[in-house]
Structures are given as structure tokens and as C-alpha cells.
Write a protein that holds these residues in place. Structure first.
Motif, PDB file in Angstrom:
ATOM      1  N   LEU A  65      12.422 -17.664 -33.346  1.00  0.00           N
ATOM      2  CA  LEU A  65      12.315 -17.323 -34.724  1.00  0.00           C
ATOM      3  C   LEU A  65      13.918 -16.398 -35.013  1.00  0.00           C
ATOM      4  O   LEU A  65      13.286 -16.735 -36.572  1.00  0.00           O
ATOM      5  CB  LEU A  65      11.435 -15.472 -34.017  1.00  0.00           C
ATOM      6  N   GLY A  66      14.230 -15.438 -34.089  1.00  0.00           N
ATOM      7  CA  GLY A  66      15.586 -15.448 -34.581  1.00  0.00           C
ATOM      8  C   GLY A  66      16.677 -16.593 -35.510  1.00  0.00           C
ATOM      9  O   GLY A  66      16.328 -16.008 -36.642  1.00  0.00           O
ATOM     10  N   ILE A  67      17.074 -17.245 -35.144  1.00  0.00           N
ATOM     11  CA  ILE A  67      17.740 -18.672 -35.682  1.00  0.00           C
ATOM     12  C   ILE A  67      16.863 -19.065 -36.907  1.00  0.00           C
ATOM     13  O   ILE A  67      17.502 -19.069 -38.488  1.00  0.00           O
ATOM     14  CB  ILE A  67      17.794 -19.856 -34.982  1.00  0.00           C
ATOM     15  N   TYR A  69      14.781 -17.189 -38.845  1.00  0.00           N
ATOM     16  CA  TYR A  69      14.883 -16.220 -39.929  1.00  0.00           C
ATOM     17  C   TYR A  69      16.048 -15.800 -40.301  1.00  0.00           C
ATOM     18  O   TYR A  69      16.562 -15.369 -41.786  1.00  0.00           O
ATOM     19  CB  TYR A  69      13.735 -14.835 -39.568  1.00  0.00           C
ATOM     20  N   LEU A  70      17.086 -15.665 -39.768  1.00  0.00           N
ATOM     21  CA  LEU A  70      18.872 -15.457 -40.511  1.00  0.00           C
ATOM     22  C   LEU A  70      18.780 -16.941 -41.378  1.00  0.00           C
ATOM     23  O   LEU A  70      19.818 -16.026 -42.166  1.00  0.00           O
ATOM     24  CB  LEU A  70      19.320 -15.769 -38.857  1.00  0.00           C
ATOM     25  N   THR A  71      18.230 -18.080 -40.278  1.00  0.00           N
ATOM     26  CA  THR A  71      18.566 -19.094 -41.831  1.00  0.00           C
ATOM     27  C   THR A  71      18.015 -19.014 -43.346  1.00  0.00           C
ATOM     28  O   THR A  71      18.374 -18.961 -44.126  1.00  0.00           O
ATOM     29  CB  THR A  71      18.510 -20.045 -41.645  1.00  0.00           C
ATOM     30  N   PHE A  72      17.063 -19.080 -43.368  1.00  0.00           N
ATOM     31  CA  PHE A  72      15.879 -18.623 -44.246  1.00  0.00           C
ATOM     32  C   PHE A  72      16.667 -16.895 -44.814  1.00  0.00           C
ATOM     33  O   PHE A  72      17.685 -16.316 -46.051  1.00  0.00           O
ATOM     34  CB  PHE A  72      15.039 -17.099 -44.409  1.00  0.00           C
ATOM     35  N   SER A  73      17.513 -16.051 -44.397  1.00  0.00           N
ATOM     36  CA  SER A  73      18.253 -14.882 -45.176  1.00  0.00           C
ATOM     37  C   SER A  73      19.298 -15.466 -45.310  1.00  0.00           C
ATOM     38  O   SER A  73      19.787 -14.615 -46.473  1.00  0.00           O
ATOM     39  CB  SER A  73      17.762 -13.664 -44.311  1.00  0.00           C
ATOM     40  N   ALA A  74      20.428 -15.741 -44.425  1.00  0.00           N
ATOM     41  CA  ALA A  74      21.380 -16.471 -45.222  1.00  0.00           C
ATOM     42  C   ALA A  74      21.235 -16.914 -46.356  1.00  0.00           C
ATOM     43  O   ALA A  74      22.245 -16.752 -47.285  1.00  0.00           O
ATOM     44  CB  ALA A  74      21.813 -17.323 -43.630  1.00  0.00           C
ATOM     45  N   ASN A  75      20.631 -17.775 -46.551  1.00  0.00           N
ATOM     46  CA  ASN A  75      20.134 -18.491 -47.400  1.00  0.00           C
ATOM     47  C   ASN A  75      20.343 -17.723 -48.730  1.00  0.00           C
ATOM     48  O   ASN A  75      20.492 -18.573 -49.510  1.00  0.00           O
ATOM     49  CB  ASN A  75      19.511 -20.001 -47.186  1.00  0.00           C
ATOM     50  N   GLU A  76      19.231 -16.585 -48.622  1.00  0.00           N
ATOM     51  CA  GLU A  76      18.873 -15.766 -49.598  1.00  0.00           C
ATOM     52  C   GLU A  76      20.433 -15.077 -50.252  1.00  0.00           C
ATOM     53  O   GLU A  76      20.753 -15.486 -50.917  1.00  0.00           O
ATOM     54  CB  GLU A  76      18.432 -14.795 -49.445  1.00  0.00           C
ATOM     55  N   ALA A  77      20.733 -14.945 -49.183  1.00  0.00           N
ATOM     56  CA  ALA A  77      22.423 -14.305 -49.116  1.00  0.00           C
ATOM     57  C   ALA A  77      23.419 -15.108 -50.112  1.00  0.00           C
ATOM     58  O   ALA A  77      24.471 -14.477 -50.582  1.00  0.00           O
ATOM     59  CB  ALA A  77      23.158 -13.070 -47.542  1.00  0.00           C
ATOM     60  N   VAL A  78      23.136 -16.149 -49.675  1.00  0.00           N
ATOM     61  CA  VAL A  78      24.436 -17.047 -50.820  1.00  0.00           C
ATOM     62  C   VAL A  78      23.712 -18.129 -52.087  1.00  0.00           C
ATOM     63  O   VAL A  78      24.300 -18.713 -51.889  1.00  0.00           O
ATOM     64  CB  VAL A  78      24.658 -18.067 -49.717  1.00  0.00           C
ATOM     65  N   GLU A  84      24.178 -23.149 -49.231  1.00  0.00           N
ATOM     66  CA  GLU A  84      22.683 -23.460 -48.719  1.00  0.00           C
ATOM     67  C   GLU A  84      23.577 -23.585 -46.994  1.00  0.00           C
ATOM     68  O   GLU A  84      24.213 -24.530 -46.939  1.00  0.00           O
ATOM     69  CB  GLU A  84      21.600 -23.820 -49.226  1.00  0.00           C
ATOM     70  N   LEU A  85      23.067 -22.906 -46.423  1.00  0.00           N
ATOM     71  CA  LEU A  85      23.148 -23.341 -44.599  1.00  0.00           C
ATOM     72  C   LEU A  85      22.146 -24.114 -44.276  1.00  0.00           C
ATOM     73  O   LEU A  85      21.125 -23.275 -44.673  1.00  0.00           O
ATOM     74  CB  LEU A  85      23.809 -21.758 -44.427  1.00  0.00           C
ATOM     75  N   SER A  86      21.942 -25.058 -43.261  1.00  0.00           N
ATOM     76  CA  SER A  86      21.062 -25.928 -42.805  1.00  0.00           C
ATOM     77  C   SER A  86      20.770 -24.609 -41.154  1.00  0.00           C
ATOM     78  O   SER A  86      21.414 -24.099 -40.652  1.00  0.00           O
ATOM     79  CB  SER A  86      21.608 -27.233 -42.334  1.00  0.00           C
ATOM     80  N   THR A  87      19.892 -25.185 -40.760  1.00  0.00           N
ATOM     81  CA  THR A  87      18.997 -24.429 -39.608  1.00  0.00           C
ATOM     82  C   THR A  87      20.124 -25.677 -38.820  1.00  0.00           C
ATOM     83  O   THR A  87      20.771 -24.355 -37.695  1.00  0.00           O
ATOM     84  CB  THR A  87      17.383 -24.639 -39.435  1.00  0.00           C
ATOM     85  N   ARG A  88      20.642 -26.561 -38.744  1.00  0.00           N
ATOM     86  CA  ARG A  88      21.393 -27.391 -38.126  1.00  0.00           C
ATOM     87  C   ARG A  88      22.788 -26.038 -38.079  1.00  0.00           C
ATOM     88  O   ARG A  88      22.986 -26.843 -36.984  1.00  0.00           O
ATOM     89  CB  ARG A  88      21.678 -28.255 -37.910  1.00  0.00           C
ATOM     90  N   VAL A  91      22.127 -23.464 -36.031  1.00  0.00           N
ATOM     91  CA  VAL A  91      21.797 -23.639 -34.128  1.00  0.00           C
ATOM     92  C   VAL A  91      22.979 -23.777 -33.896  1.00  0.00           C
ATOM     93  O   VAL A  91      23.166 -23.230 -32.757  1.00  0.00           O
ATOM     94  CB  VAL A  91      20.774 -24.903 -34.503  1.00  0.00           C
ATOM     95  N   LEU A  92      23.956 -24.598 -34.462  1.00  0.00           N
ATOM     96  CA  LEU A  92      24.986 -24.891 -33.724  1.00  0.00           C
ATOM     97  C   LEU A  92      26.335 -23.488 -33.589  1.00  0.00           C
ATOM     98  O   LEU A  92      26.545 -23.556 -32.276  1.00  0.00           O
ATOM     99  CB  LEU A  92      25.834 -25.904 -34.249  1.00  0.00           C
ATOM    100  N   THR A  93      25.572 -22.486 -33.951  1.00  0.00           N
ATOM    101  CA  THR A  93      26.771 -21.378 -34.464  1.00  0.00           C
ATOM    102  C   THR A  93      26.277 -20.535 -33.777  1.00  0.00           C
ATOM    103  O   THR A  93      26.424 -20.253 -32.897  1.00  0.00           O
ATOM    104  CB  THR A  93      26.471 -20.336 -35.831  1.00  0.00           C
ATOM    105  N   VAL A  94      24.964 -20.558 -33.446  1.00  0.00           N
ATOM    106  CA  VAL A  94      24.179 -19.736 -32.444  1.00  0.00           C
ATOM    107  C   VAL A  94      24.400 -20.505 -30.713  1.00  0.00           C
ATOM    108  O   VAL A  94      24.446 -19.834 -29.755  1.00  0.00           O
ATOM    109  CB  VAL A  94      22.174 -19.790 -32.139  1.00  0.00           C
ATOM    110  N   ILE A  95      24.222 -21.688 -30.756  1.00  0.00           N
ATOM    111  CA  ILE A  95      24.833 -22.164 -29.568  1.00  0.00           C
ATOM    112  C   ILE A  95      26.478 -21.866 -28.929  1.00  0.00           C
ATOM    113  O   ILE A  95      26.387 -21.405 -28.170  1.00  0.00           O
ATOM    114  CB  ILE A  95      24.608 -23.855 -29.422  1.00  0.00           C
ATOM    115  N   VAL A  96      27.509 -22.356 -30.265  1.00  0.00           N
ATOM    116  CA  VAL A  96      28.928 -21.481 -30.024  1.00  0.00           C
ATOM    117  C   VAL A  96      28.663 -20.369 -29.087  1.00  0.00           C
ATOM    118  O   VAL A  96      29.473 -19.916 -28.359  1.00  0.00           O
ATOM    119  CB  VAL A  96      29.921 -22.200 -30.487  1.00  0.00           C
TER     120      VAL A  96
END
Length: 293
Positions: A65-67, A69-78, A84-88, A91-96
Motif C-alpha cells: 500500500l505504501g508503494i 500511494y507514494l507513487t500516487f502522491s509523488a506523481n501529483e507532487a511532480v 511522472e514516476l512509474s510504479t516500477r 518499487v526499485l527505489t523501495v527495494i534498494v
């Protein structure tokens, strides 16, 4: 019924029994609210609702869920920059980030304590390891709290807690009535992390002697068990906080939340209330502009 959530970029995510909502403050000042039905795959099977195991499941679902809605909020912010930030990407950022967290907060202290095997017993090695892990975590929280953007996230974190505290107290969900409530909450993820850190000292102390590979592998294997137990303890302390002994157990986690929450402004409280009301009232699968007073 319990409600909870997390802060996102310029917003708050709330999760209720049936729905999850995220409210974002857009650049033009409007509040954008999106609601979705809860569709946790693991929670549908009775096996995944068993004590200890349900904590691990909840942790994975919270991460997913965090990934999202963070994607959703990040895309709204930029959005204003046309990016636009993709989920991919996220996800890669979160894994790292998770790999770095395990390396810094789990493996590094374990390896450092092993260097003392000629000077300390296995028990004291584990104590040193746990204390080092806790110092690293506290240093990290203090450091990122000085970053301006993270400080705003911490303010939204405080707004989320105020809204939940007001709801659980039966107060009207309006800015002026929510404002006096505490920015601290006993079921916060910050308290969960502190419980994990404390339990690592206890659990890792019973692990026998071994080489570096055994020491590191045992930490990774025991982490899900510790997370499950920490989840059960968090639920217990949240339910029986009126008992003096339980309140004493929960106190360190509440103190630590003073580092991960900040006093929000009224605009942030509006956002938190918009997310909470959407979970309680709005139909799922919609995006609406909300103006909460």
C-alpha cells in the motif's frame, strides 16, 4: 473498528475496515482524494489471520500500500514539472532502500559485534549489537528529520495521528476540534520499529555461537518472527493503554514518536480529515476534490 494510515508526499493515506483513501494537497491548494476498496490477498485466508503470522502479512500489505500511494502522491507532487514516476521506478527505489536498511541496521551491527568475540561473552556481544542498532536508527531518524521535505512529511504524520485520536475519542471531525489532540498514537509504526529493535536484543541473545555467516543468516531468518511478535505487542498495548504497566511498556515508543511527528498546520489537518472521511463515507474507486473545514 480500527483506522490507521501513514503520511505520504503532501498528504495522508488512511485505511479503514473496507476502504483505503489518500488525500493530497495539490499545488493549486485543492485537496484531491482517491478511495479504493481494500483488496488484501493474504487477509482473505483464515491462515493469514493467525497470531504472529498476521503481523508479517500486515507488514507486507502495508509495504504494498505504501508503494502504491507514494507513487500516487509523488506523481501529483511532480505534476507541475511535467514528470511522472512509474510504479516500477518507486518499487526499485523501495527495494534498494530496504536492502540498504537491512545492511545498515541488521547486518552491520551484527558484524561489528562479532569483532568483539575475543573480549565479550556471546550475551554481551548481542547486547552491544542491539545498542549499536538502536543508536544507528536514532541517528538516522534525527538526521532525516532535519531535511525540510521530510519535516513536512512528519507534520502530515502528526496530522494523521490527531485525526485518528479525535475519531477514537468520539470528537467531531473538524479542524478546530481535532487540533488539540496529540500527535502521538500507541499503534504507530514508529513504536512498532522500536519494539522490533528491543526484541532483536532478546531473540538474538539466545542464538548460539557461530561464524559470521551463521550470525548474519540467523538475523535474517528471525526477523519475520520478531516482526510478528512486535505486531502482537503493538496491538496489545494499543488496546490496554489504560493499564499502568501496559502504558509504561508503550511509553518509549510514544517518546520516539516525538522525533517522527511534528505539529501540523490547519491545512494539513484538513488533508488528514479528508482522507479519514473518505474512508468512512466516500464510494470506492473515485477521485474527488474535497474542501474540509
Amino acid at each position: 473498528m480500527q483506522y490507521g494510515g501513514q503520511a505520504v508526499i503532501e498528504g495522508v493515506m488512511m485505511r479503514g475496515p473496507r476502504k483505503t483513501a489518500v488525500a493530497i494537497r495539490k499545488a493549486n491548494g485543492e485537496i484531491l482524494v482517491r478511495t479504493d476498496l481494500n483488496d488484501g490477498i493474504f487477509g482473505r485466508h483464515p491462515l493469514f489471520k493467525m497470531p504472529l503470522l498476521r503481523g508479517v502479512v500486515a507488514l507486507f500489505e502495508s509495504l504494498i500500500l505504501g508503494i502504491r500511494y507514494l507513487t500516487f502522491s509523488a506523481n501529483e507532487a511532480v505534476e507541475e514539472e511535467g514528470e511522472e514516476l512509474s510504479t516500477r521506478d518507486l518499487v526499485l527505489t523501495v527495494i534498494v532502500a530496504l536492502a540498504a536498511a537491512v545492511g545498515i541496521f541488521v547486518l552491520l551491527p551484527a558484524g561489528a559485534a562479532l569483532l568483539l568475540h575475543n573480549h565479550l561473552s556471546i550475551l554481551w556481544q548481542n547486547v552491544v549489537e542491539g545498542l549499536l542498532r538502536m543508536l544507528l536508527f536514532l541517528g538516522y531518524v534525527v538526521a532525516i528529520g532535519r531535511v525540510k521535505d521530510i519535516e513536512r512529511v512528519f507534520q502530515y504524520h502528526g496530522a494523521e495521528h490527531k485525526a485518528i485520536n479525535a475519531l477514537e475519542a468520539g470528537a467531531a471531525l473538524r479542524v478546530e476540534t481535532v487540533r488539540p489532540y496529540s500527535t502521538l498514537h500507541p499503534r504507530c509504526g514508529t513504536s512498532f520499529l522500536l519494539l522490533v529493535l528491543i526484541l532483536t536484543i532478546v531473540f538474538f541473545s539466545v542464538v548460539g555461537r557461530g561464524g559470521i555467516l551463521w550470525r548474519l543468516a540467523s538475523r535474517l531468518v528471525l526477523l519475520p518472527v520478531i516482526a510478528g511478535l512486535a505486531y502482537e505487542m503493538l496491538k496489545f498495548t494499543g488496546r490496554y493503554l489504560n493499564v499502568p504497566l501496559v502504558r509504561a511498556i508503550a511509553a518509549p515508543g510514544l517518546w520516539l514518536q516525538k522525533l517522527t511527528t511534528r505539529e501540523p498546520d490547519d491545512g494539513m489537518l484538513e488533508v488528514a480529515l479528508a482522507a479519514l472521511k473518505a474512508v468512512m463515507e466516500e464510494p470506492p474507486g473515485t477521485e474527488v476534490n474535497a474542501d474540509v473545514r
